[in-house]
Design a protein around this motif. Structure first.
Motif, PDB file in Angstrom:
ATOM      1  N   UNK A  68      -9.198  -6.186  23.593  1.00 31.07           N
ATOM      2  CA  UNK A  68     -10.220  -5.150  23.439  1.00 31.07           C
ATOM      3  C   UNK A  68     -10.529  -4.841  21.981  1.00 31.07           C
ATOM      4  N   UNK A  69      -9.562  -5.077  21.101  1.00 32.64           N
ATOM      5  CA  UNK A  69      -9.698  -4.600  19.728  1.00 32.64           C
ATOM      6  C   UNK A  69      -9.654  -5.675  18.648  1.00 32.64           C
ATOM      7  N   UNK A  70      -9.539  -6.934  19.046  1.00 31.13           N
ATOM      8  CA  UNK A  70      -9.455  -8.002  18.046  1.00 31.13           C
ATOM      9  C   UNK A  70     -10.094  -9.272  18.589  1.00 31.13           C
ATOM     10  N   UNK A  71     -10.447 -10.200  17.690  1.00 31.98           N
ATOM     11  CA  UNK A  71     -11.067 -11.465  18.118  1.00 31.98           C
ATOM     12  C   UNK A  71      -9.999 -12.482  18.517  1.00 31.98           C
ATOM     13  N   UNK A  72      -9.057 -12.034  19.318  1.00 33.57           N
ATOM     14  CA  UNK A  72      -7.880 -12.851  19.603  1.00 33.57           C
ATOM     15  C   UNK A  72      -8.229 -14.103  20.406  1.00 33.57           C
ATOM     16  N   UNK A  73      -9.238 -14.003  21.284  1.00 29.15           N
ATOM     17  CA  UNK A  73      -9.531 -15.122  22.166  1.00 29.15           C
ATOM     18  C   UNK A  73      -9.864 -16.406  21.447  1.00 29.15           C
ATOM     19  N   UNK A  74     -10.663 -16.317  20.380  1.00 32.80           N
ATOM     20  CA  UNK A  74     -11.087 -17.534  19.696  1.00 32.80           C
ATOM     21  C   UNK A  74      -9.913 -18.266  19.045  1.00 32.80           C
ATOM     22  N   UNK A  75      -8.794 -17.554  18.813  1.00 32.72           N
ATOM     23  CA  UNK A  75      -7.633 -18.202  18.211  1.00 32.72           C
ATOM     24  C   UNK A  75      -6.995 -19.190  19.177  1.00 32.72           C
ATOM     25  N   UNK A  76      -7.127 -18.919  20.476  1.00 34.67           N
ATOM     26  CA  UNK A  76      -6.608 -19.869  21.468  1.00 34.67           C
ATOM     27  C   UNK A  76      -7.336 -21.194  21.357  1.00 34.67           C
ATOM     28  N   UNK A  77      -8.668 -21.143  21.213  1.00 36.64           N
ATOM     29  CA  UNK A  77      -9.457 -22.365  21.050  1.00 36.64           C
ATOM     30  C   UNK A  77      -9.160 -23.045  19.722  1.00 36.64           C
ATOM     31  N   UNK A  78      -9.119 -22.244  18.672  1.00 36.66           N
ATOM     32  CA  UNK A  78      -8.985 -22.807  17.314  1.00 36.66           C
ATOM     33  C   UNK A  78      -7.659 -23.535  17.137  1.00 36.66           C
ATOM     34  N   UNK A  79      -6.574 -22.975  17.690  1.00 36.45           N
ATOM     35  CA  UNK A  79      -5.245 -23.549  17.442  1.00 36.45           C
ATOM     36  C   UNK A  79      -4.632 -24.201  18.678  1.00 36.45           C
ATOM     37  N   UNK A  80      -5.391 -24.282  19.771  1.00 33.63           N
ATOM     38  CA  UNK A  80      -4.937 -24.978  20.988  1.00 33.63           C
ATOM     39  C   UNK A  80      -3.617 -24.401  21.492  1.00 33.63           C
ATOM     40  N   UNK A  81      -3.586 -23.087  21.640  1.00 25.69           N
ATOM     41  CA  UNK A  81      -2.394 -22.403  22.137  1.00 25.69           C
ATOM     42  C   UNK A  81      -2.776 -21.483  23.291  1.00 25.69           C
TER      43      UNK A  81
END
Length: 289
Positions: free
Chosen positions: A75-88
């Motif tokens: 809700x408060x951070x762009x955390x989702x795109x980090x899953x795509x960026x770092x494949x985790x």
């Protein structure tokens, strides 16, 4: 704006901006230790569903702070795109409003260390295509969650290969006025021995003995920055390898949303250093979902 110019601006943004296609799911994870289930947010990288369905992925566990819940990070951070960026795979469990992620000696109903450190990990490995190994797991969190992440990693050195803390309450003895803390830690005077033993700043040597990749950061305007500096100084004195950073900012989501991007980058580097990445899971366990 000229319509033609506006068209080319939109087209440029579409071409140059990455298309994040991660998936966010909410799952209910049972706790045998507390005899109930809690929700957790799981973010899967785009490759998880768009690939061939055989790849396995490292996991980063993200813990929320005091008064928060499993929805805070998304809700408060762009955390989702980090899953795509770092494949985790990113997992955000519910740690209770004031649990401090410990198995409380004064409240037998509050066993969040066992829940997050053991039961959540086992559930995620069973239901998702994870690389089920220490070297492929990292744990971090903000504030109370920063304390919890380091505490759990210390108590379970065979479970996590990397750990971090963002604006972490690494010395709960300085948080005695935090609402609800005595309900899990006990009385600061009567139970002083327990408070002392749980303080991360008193366990710097154990962080070295755990042999985990370690990253700590805190805002320069944060009320917790001095205890983080103390932990950093003790780690330096003991020769414990770690990353430490102070950046402009306070105890706010603006700081945390920025800091988590550096921490997940650090964990991705730790996974690579340990020769762990998606598509490298031959022989590892973990179920498909």
């Amino acid at each position: 704006m000229n319509p033609v110019r506006a068209f080319w601006l939109v087209l440029t943004l579409l071409v140059t901006s990455p298309a994040w296609a991660f998936q966010s799911r909410v799952v209910s994870i049972p706790s045998a230790a507390m005899h109930k289930s809690f929700d957790a947010t799981v973010v899967l990288p785009d490759q998880y569903t768009s690939g061939k369905g055989a790849e396995r992925y490292p996991v980063v566990y993200l813990l929320h702070g005091s008064g928060g819940d499993y929805t805070d990070w998304t809700a408060n951070s762009p955390i989702g795109k980090l899953a795509d960026r770092y494949h985790v795979i990113l997992v955000m469990p519910d740690g209770g409003r004031e649990s401090w992620y410990i198995d409380s000696p004064v409240d037998p109903r509050s066993r969040y260390e066992t829940y997050v450190g053991t039961e959540v990990v086992a559930y995620i490995d069973e239901h998702f295509r994870t690389i089920a190994a220490k070297q492929a797991r990292a744990i971090t969190g903000l504030s109370m969650g920063g304390f919890g992440a380091l505490h759990i990693a210390l108590d379970r050195p065979d479970q996590f290969g990397a750990a971090g803390s963002i604006s972490g309450a690494v010395d709960p003895r300085g948080c005695e006025n935090e609402p609800g803390i005595e309900q899990v830690f006990g009385d600061p005077a009567r139970d002083a021995g327990f408070w002392n033993s749980e303080a991360i700043v008193e366990n710097a040597r154990s962080l070295g003995d755990a042999h985990i990749a370690l990253t700590i950061d805190c805002g320069v305007n944060d009320s917790l920055v001095q205890s983080n500096r103390t932990l950093h100084e003790r780690l330096v004195e003991l020769g414990v390898p770690h990353d430490y950073a102070e950046r402009p900012g306070g105890h706010t989501w603006k700081y945390w949303a920025n800091a988590v991007q550096y921490q997940v980058l650090f964990f991705a580097g730790a996974f690579r250093h340990a020769h762990v990445a998606s598509n490298m899971a031959s022989g590892m366990t973990g179920a498909a979902s």
